[in-house]
Design a protein around this motif. Structure first.
Motif, PDB file in Angstrom:
ATOM      1  N   ILE A   1       2.668  -1.802  -9.041  1.00 56.87           N
ATOM      2  CA  ILE A   1       2.394  -1.937  -8.296  1.00 56.87           C
ATOM      3  C   ILE A   1       2.006  -2.885  -7.475  1.00 56.87           C
ATOM      4  O   ILE A   1       1.522  -3.760  -6.743  1.00 56.87           O
ATOM      5  N   SER A   2       0.959  -2.318  -7.317  1.00 57.15           N
ATOM      6  CA  SER A   2      -0.238  -3.699  -7.145  1.00 57.15           C
ATOM      7  C   SER A   2      -0.432  -4.781  -7.979  1.00 57.15           C
ATOM      8  O   SER A   2      -0.948  -5.766  -6.693  1.00 57.15           O
ATOM      9  N   PHE A   3      -0.516  -5.144  -8.264  1.00 56.26           N
ATOM     10  CA  PHE A   3      -0.617  -5.387  -9.299  1.00 56.26           C
ATOM     11  C   PHE A   3       0.619  -6.700  -8.711  1.00 56.26           C
ATOM     12  O   PHE A   3       0.583  -8.105  -8.738  1.00 56.26           O
ATOM     13  N   LYS A   4       1.862  -6.108  -8.309  1.00 58.62           N
ATOM     14  CA  LYS A   4       3.299  -7.051  -7.933  1.00 58.62           C
ATOM     15  C   LYS A   4       3.109  -7.060  -6.536  1.00 58.62           C
ATOM     16  O   LYS A   4       2.776  -8.793  -5.961  1.00 58.62           O
ATOM     17  N   LEU A   5       2.245  -6.339  -5.655  1.00 61.95           N
ATOM     18  CA  LEU A   5       1.395  -6.544  -4.438  1.00 61.95           C
ATOM     19  C   LEU A   5       0.641  -8.188  -4.437  1.00 61.95           C
ATOM     20  O   LEU A   5      -0.039  -8.385  -3.350  1.00 61.95           O
ATOM     21  N   PHE A   6      -0.389  -7.757  -5.258  1.00 62.55           N
ATOM     22  CA  PHE A   6      -1.876  -8.570  -5.388  1.00 62.55           C
ATOM     23  C   PHE A   6      -1.124 -10.251  -6.080  1.00 62.55           C
ATOM     24  O   PHE A   6      -1.269 -11.036  -5.288  1.00 62.55           O
ATOM     25  N   ASP A   7       0.216 -10.110  -6.159  1.00 60.58           N
ATOM     26  CA  ASP A   7       0.866 -11.610  -6.695  1.00 60.58           C
ATOM     27  C   ASP A   7       1.489 -11.956  -5.248  1.00 60.58           C
ATOM     28  O   ASP A   7       1.324 -12.671  -4.335  1.00 60.58           O
ATOM     29  N   PHE A   8       1.925 -10.696  -4.615  1.00 65.17           N
ATOM     30  CA  PHE A   8       2.730 -11.533  -3.143  1.00 65.17           C
ATOM     31  C   PHE A   8       1.746 -11.955  -2.014  1.00 65.17           C
ATOM     32  O   PHE A   8       2.000 -13.066  -1.608  1.00 65.17           O
ATOM     33  N   LEU A   9       0.413 -11.239  -2.314  1.00 63.31           N
ATOM     34  CA  LEU A   9      -0.492 -11.674  -1.034  1.00 63.31           C
ATOM     35  C   LEU A   9      -0.915 -13.095  -1.350  1.00 63.31           C
ATOM     36  O   LEU A   9      -1.354 -14.331  -0.678  1.00 63.31           O
ATOM     37  N   LYS A  10      -0.829 -13.191  -2.847  1.00 63.38           N
ATOM     38  CA  LYS A  10      -1.556 -14.962  -3.346  1.00 63.38           C
ATOM     39  C   LYS A  10      -0.728 -15.690  -3.012  1.00 63.38           C
ATOM     40  O   LYS A  10      -1.560 -16.437  -2.531  1.00 63.38           O
ATOM     41  N   GLU A  11       0.221 -15.131  -2.846  1.00 64.22           N
ATOM     42  CA  GLU A  11       1.593 -16.720  -3.029  1.00 64.22           C
ATOM     43  C   GLU A  11       1.531 -16.618  -1.672  1.00 64.22           C
ATOM     44  O   GLU A  11       1.749 -17.853  -1.755  1.00 64.22           O
ATOM     45  N   LYS A  12       1.425 -15.408  -0.792  1.00 62.50           N
ATOM     46  CA  LYS A  12       1.977 -16.348   0.731  1.00 62.50           C
ATOM     47  C   LYS A  12       0.182 -17.104   1.124  1.00 62.50           C
ATOM     48  O   LYS A  12       0.429 -16.476   2.754  1.00 62.50           O
ATOM     49  N   LYS A  13      -0.937 -16.314   0.915  1.00 60.77           N
ATOM     50  CA  LYS A  13      -2.032 -16.738   1.500  1.00 60.77           C
ATOM     51  C   LYS A  13      -1.950 -16.092   2.177  1.00 60.77           C
ATOM     52  O   LYS A  13      -2.838 -16.247   2.832  1.00 60.77           O
ATOM     53  N   LEU A  14      -2.207 -14.543   2.281  1.00 55.33           N
ATOM     54  CA  LEU A  14      -2.570 -13.238   2.570  1.00 55.33           C
ATOM     55  C   LEU A  14      -3.913 -12.533   2.343  1.00 55.33           C
ATOM     56  O   LEU A  14      -3.946 -11.960   2.742  1.00 55.33           O
ATOM     57  N   PHE A  15      -4.102 -13.372   0.904  1.00 55.98           N
ATOM     58  CA  PHE A  15      -5.571 -11.933   0.470  1.00 55.98           C
ATOM     59  C   PHE A  15      -6.288 -11.998   1.529  1.00 55.98           C
ATOM     60  O   PHE A  15      -7.235 -11.198   0.688  1.00 55.98           O
ATOM     61  N   SER A  16      -6.568 -13.463   1.659  1.00 53.69           N
ATOM     62  CA  SER A  16      -8.139 -13.342   2.198  1.00 53.69           C
ATOM     63  C   SER A  16      -8.517 -12.120   3.818  1.00 53.69           C
ATOM     64  O   SER A  16      -9.147 -12.142   4.185  1.00 53.69           O
ATOM     65  N   LYS A  17      -6.902 -11.788   4.289  1.00 55.37           N
ATOM     66  CA  LYS A  17      -6.589 -11.081   5.193  1.00 55.37           C
ATOM     67  C   LYS A  17      -6.817 -10.407   5.006  1.00 55.37           C
ATOM     68  O   LYS A  17      -7.184  -9.142   5.469  1.00 55.37           O
TER      69      LYS A  17
END
Length: 265
Positions: free
Chosen positions: A101-117
């Motif tokens: 689930i953590s890995f999937k959420l990372f992919d989501f954040l990266k795809e949506k350009k939300l990881f920096s936030k």
């Protein structure tokens, strides 16, 4: 009951502190369809704990959350025999889906350009899910967890480090601390207890992280007991009266610094 207790009333801005006090289940929430469609949020197929993925993907894509003024029970939740939650606490291999689930959420954040936030929130979630996975899987599943962590890190560490070197280092130190003793002994042949000491200190340092990132999710006594169980599973008893080495001291100080930075953000 404590986990599902509604702790707020009315409309609130979404913050890390607020999310840490809200359960991740879907059955007691109403979601806005426009946010789901705009962000392309879907439950991950084939994984347990899909509610956690949906909850974080949705809230990380939102600005506010509202709580209904509920003063009496309106839903009767029953944990049935054979359910996912029932199996989780009986040492099931699928409990390793916590880290998936953590890995999937990372992919989501990266795809949506939300990881920096959301990088700090992701770091806390990563550590919390790692503890939950290690707590609940059978012993023979731990090598698979280590392998998946290494694969994830090798693929993504440059991207993570470009936004947040603290989170990158936390993930790497977690992997290092979970390596089998024979691997660490190859790196430190003159220190037989090095790996066990690192694991012991990692357990101690992750204890406040677990408690801070999910208050009410487990009673403090159960959380501490689970971490003690993880330590016994991964390392066992420490030889007494052995001096701490420089390598160990450096490793521990770096782990402690990353945990403190994330929990105090």
């Amino acid at each position: 009951r404590q986990y599902y207790t509604v702790k707020f009333r009315g409309k609130h801005s979404i913050t890390s502190k607020l999310l840490s006090s809200v359960d991740v289940s879907s059955w007691n929430k109403i979601f806005k369809r426009s946010i789901i469609e705009q962000s392309g949020i879907r439950y991950p197929l084939g994984l347990w704990y899909e509610d956690a993925y949906f909850f974080y993907a949705y809230t990380w894509s939102s600005q506010t959350i509202s709580f209904a003024p509920v003063d009496k029970p309106v839903y009767n939740y029953i944990r049935r025999n054979g359910s996912i939650m029932d199996k989780t606490f009986k040492k099931h291999p699928k409990a390793c889906d916590h880290i998936e689930i953590s890995f999937k959420l990372f992919d989501f954040l990266k795809e949506k350009k939300l990881f920096s936030k959301q990088s700090r929130d992701f770091g806390v979630l990563f550590a919390n899910n790692l503890v939950l996975a290690l707590w609940n899987v059978p012993d023979e599943t731990i090598p698979h967890i280590i392998s998946r962590l290494q694969e994830f890190y090798d693929k993504n560490h440059r991207y993570i480090a470009s936004f947040d070197r603290d989170v990158d280092l936390l993930i790497r130190r977690s992997i290092d601390a979970l390596q089998p003793p024979e691997i660490q002994e190859e790196q430190h042949p003159n220190e037989e207890s090095l790996s066990l000491r690192i694991k012991n200190e990692t357990k101690r340092l992750l204890r406040p992280l677990l408690l801070r990132s999910s208050p009410g999710f487990r009673a403090a006594q159960n959380a501490v007991r689970s971490l003690d169980s993880i330590h016994a599973k991964l390392g066992g008893a420490e030889p007494q009266n052995k001096p701490i080495t420089n390598d160990l001291a450096n490793a521990i100080s770096k782990i402690e610094a990353q945990v403190r930075k994330i929990t105090n953000k």
